[in-house]
Design a protein around this motif. Structure first.
Motif, PDB file in Angstrom:
ATOM      1  N   SER A 192       9.460   1.040  -5.522  1.00 46.64           N
ATOM      2  CA  SER A 192       8.978   0.354  -4.317  1.00 46.64           C
ATOM      3  C   SER A 192       9.749   0.742  -3.203  1.00 46.64           C
ATOM      4  O   SER A 192      10.619   1.487  -3.249  1.00 46.64           O
ATOM      5  N   ARG A 193       9.326   0.467  -1.997  1.00 42.37           N
ATOM      6  CA  ARG A 193       9.885   0.895  -0.723  1.00 42.37           C
ATOM      7  C   ARG A 193      11.117   0.047  -0.673  1.00 42.37           C
ATOM      8  O   ARG A 193      12.027   1.111  -0.163  1.00 42.37           O
ATOM      9  N   GLU A 194      11.180  -1.095  -0.964  1.00 41.24           N
ATOM     10  CA  GLU A 194      12.639  -1.790  -0.941  1.00 41.24           C
ATOM     11  C   GLU A 194      13.563  -1.123  -1.828  1.00 41.24           C
ATOM     12  O   GLU A 194      14.650  -1.010  -1.566  1.00 41.24           O
ATOM     13  N   ALA A 195      13.023  -0.757  -3.030  1.00 41.05           N
ATOM     14  CA  ALA A 195      14.208  -0.174  -4.052  1.00 41.05           C
ATOM     15  C   ALA A 195      14.396   1.296  -3.495  1.00 41.05           C
ATOM     16  O   ALA A 195      15.930   1.696  -3.482  1.00 41.05           O
ATOM     17  N   ALA A 196      13.729   2.082  -2.844  1.00 42.04           N
ATOM     18  CA  ALA A 196      14.022   3.409  -2.236  1.00 42.04           C
ATOM     19  C   ALA A 196      14.789   3.234  -1.178  1.00 42.04           C
ATOM     20  O   ALA A 196      15.754   3.922  -1.071  1.00 42.04           O
ATOM     21  N   VAL A 218      13.463   6.355   9.028  1.00 39.26           N
ATOM     22  CA  VAL A 218      13.226   6.120   7.893  1.00 39.26           C
ATOM     23  C   VAL A 218      11.680   5.334   7.544  1.00 39.26           C
ATOM     24  O   VAL A 218      11.028   5.658   6.650  1.00 39.26           O
ATOM     25  N   GLU A 219      11.133   4.929   8.478  1.00 35.11           N
ATOM     26  CA  GLU A 219       9.665   4.478   8.569  1.00 35.11           C
ATOM     27  C   GLU A 219       8.711   5.707   8.464  1.00 35.11           C
ATOM     28  O   GLU A 219       7.769   5.506   7.612  1.00 35.11           O
ATOM     29  N   LYS A 220       8.725   6.933   9.074  1.00 34.95           N
ATOM     30  CA  LYS A 220       8.317   7.850   9.123  1.00 34.95           C
ATOM     31  C   LYS A 220       8.451   8.462   7.488  1.00 34.95           C
ATOM     32  O   LYS A 220       7.158   8.804   6.919  1.00 34.95           O
ATOM     33  N   TRP A 221       9.472   8.588   7.058  1.00 36.55           N
ATOM     34  CA  TRP A 221       9.848   9.077   5.681  1.00 36.55           C
ATOM     35  C   TRP A 221       9.003   7.996   4.618  1.00 36.55           C
ATOM     36  O   TRP A 221       8.562   8.782   3.607  1.00 36.55           O
ATOM     37  N   GLU A 222       9.108   6.820   4.787  1.00 28.10           N
ATOM     38  CA  GLU A 222       8.348   6.016   3.858  1.00 28.10           C
ATOM     39  C   GLU A 222       6.889   6.074   3.917  1.00 28.10           C
ATOM     40  O   GLU A 222       6.057   6.066   2.898  1.00 28.10           O
ATOM     41  N   GLN A 223       6.315   6.303   5.250  1.00 25.64           N
ATOM     42  CA  GLN A 223       4.894   6.426   5.288  1.00 25.64           C
ATOM     43  C   GLN A 223       4.509   7.844   4.588  1.00 25.64           C
ATOM     44  O   GLN A 223       3.512   7.790   3.881  1.00 25.64           O
ATOM     45  N   ASP A 230       1.109  -0.492   0.486  1.00 27.81           N
ATOM     46  CA  ASP A 230       1.556  -0.436  -1.005  1.00 27.81           C
ATOM     47  C   ASP A 230       0.465  -0.719  -1.737  1.00 27.81           C
ATOM     48  O   ASP A 230       0.537  -0.928  -2.981  1.00 27.81           O
ATOM     49  N   ALA A 231      -0.800  -0.329  -1.312  1.00 25.28           N
ATOM     50  CA  ALA A 231      -2.131  -0.496  -2.088  1.00 25.28           C
ATOM     51  C   ALA A 231      -2.148   0.375  -3.589  1.00 25.28           C
ATOM     52  O   ALA A 231      -2.518  -0.006  -4.759  1.00 25.28           O
ATOM     53  N   ASN A 232      -1.637   1.638  -3.212  1.00 27.70           N
ATOM     54  CA  ASN A 232      -1.363   2.481  -4.419  1.00 27.70           C
ATOM     55  C   ASN A 232       0.164   2.753  -4.817  1.00 27.70           C
ATOM     56  O   ASN A 232       1.044   3.252  -4.110  1.00 27.70           O
ATOM     57  N   PRO A 233       0.743   2.120  -5.808  1.00 31.41           N
ATOM     58  CA  PRO A 233       2.025   2.066  -6.272  1.00 31.41           C
ATOM     59  C   PRO A 233       2.500   3.598  -6.324  1.00 31.41           C
ATOM     60  O   PRO A 233       1.809   4.485  -6.687  1.00 31.41           O
ATOM     61  N   TYR A 234       3.699   3.838  -6.084  1.00 36.57           N
ATOM     62  CA  TYR A 234       4.429   5.282  -6.249  1.00 36.57           C
ATOM     63  C   TYR A 234       5.062   5.285  -7.572  1.00 36.57           C
ATOM     64  O   TYR A 234       5.975   4.864  -8.048  1.00 36.57           O
TER      65      TYR A 234
END
Length: 329
Positions: A192-196, A218-223, A230-234
């Protein structure tokens, strides 16, 4: 084409960016390869060609091609220095083919994409670049698990590695790590984004996080990594976690660093809790066969140092290492 390529591209008239797929050793599995180079250079040679190998959780675009500031990404930086730069995604990562096990529930299959498979995929990418450009060797840089993959390849196929750069490579360590939460392993894990974000910044004092890496980066890296929502899980292959249990956490080395003969650079960050300092010190001592070896410790940086405020120290250190002309004693 990787759907996030437009987010990672550093717009500069002197640079050319391209990407394509190559065949792996498995029918139906293709590997995503991206390239960055200066437009006015027609031939680079072995000494000016670099292959980048990603880590256990994030693909090449998330680590090596997040453009920020005037320098751009790590790939941009090396390309501007006159290097022909390549980054490969192992199957199951980034733009490469997902194994069928990753298209089903995780608990339906055992861990997929082992370190051995990653070495095979890296080998195919290196052979492709060497043959395509008429080279005898190239420079190889790997990060974390990518350091294991790159190091093992360099030990097995020394004739193809001109110089080896390792950013916090794995080594024997029985302590718990964030990528292994325990229990029985399925084919893949979900991040998840939070865990990452916690894994990246958890070891950094709260008051220093914004200075370490700007919020917009950070936001750019997350995107780039997770997409617009988060519709498609990583999903990430679990083969590396199984290998860690079987080798590094069990006190067994996956390969012998003493068999690496290429000049070797090791870079480590002070706040790296994924690969602690003593682990890399032990690894460095095992590089007994390298033509020469060098250590760079960068203060106030984490496992993700190539995206942080001090990244220029890593960039400059790697460039200086690659620029050195090898001479006979």
């Amino acid at each position: 084409m990787n759907q996030n390529a437009t987010l990672t591209t550093f717009s500069h008239p002197a640079l050319a960016s391209q990407s394509w797929f190559i065949d792996s050793d498995t029918a139906g599995v293709q590997l995503y390869l991206r390239n960055r180079r200066r437009t006015h250079i027609e031939a680079f040679g072995s000494e000016r060609t670099v292959m980048l190998m990603h880590a256990a959780t994030y693909a090449g675009d998330s680590l090596f091609d997040v453009a920020h500031g005037e320098t751009g990404s790590f790939m941009d930086f090396l390309a501007m220095r006159g290097y022909d730069v390549y980054s490969v995604d192992v199957r199951g990562y980034g733009g490469s083919t997902r194994p069928p096990e990753m298209m089903a529930p995780s608990d339906a299959s055992p861990p997929t994409v082992s370190t051995e498979i990653a070495i095979s995929d890296l080998s195919r990418a290196i052979s492709h670049v060497i043959e395509r450009n008429g080279l005898s060797q190239l420079n190889l840089i790997g990060m974390s698990w990518g350091g294991t993959v790159a190091g093992a390849y360099a030990a097995r196929v020394p004739e193809h590695v001109h110089k080896l750069g390792l950013i916090a490579p794995q080594w024997i360590d029985s302590r718990s790590v964030s990528i292994d939460t325990g229990g029985e392993l399925g084919a893949y894990r979900t991040v998840s984004r939070e865990a990452a974000r916690e894994r990246w910044l958890g070891a950094v004092p709260d008051e220093q996080r914004e200075a370490l890496v700007p919020r917009e980066l950070v936001e750019k890296w997350e995107q780039i990594t997770f997409g617009a929502d988060d519709a498609n899980p990583y999903h990430v292959p679990n083969g590396v976690v199984q290998d860690r249990r079987d080798y590094w956490a069990a006190g067994r080395a996956y390969y012998d660093p003493g068999e690496i003969t290429a000049p070797t650079l090791l870079i480590h960050g002070e706040w790296d809790r994924d690969v602690p300092l003593d682990t890399n010190q032990a690894y460095f001592r095992r590089l007994t066969g390298a033509a020469y070896k060098r250590w760079i410790e960068i203060g106030q940086t984490t496992h993700m140092l190539i995206l942080e405020r001090q990244r220029h120290q890593a960039f400059d250190g790697i460039a200086a290492f690659l620029d050195e002309v090898l001479t006979e004693n």
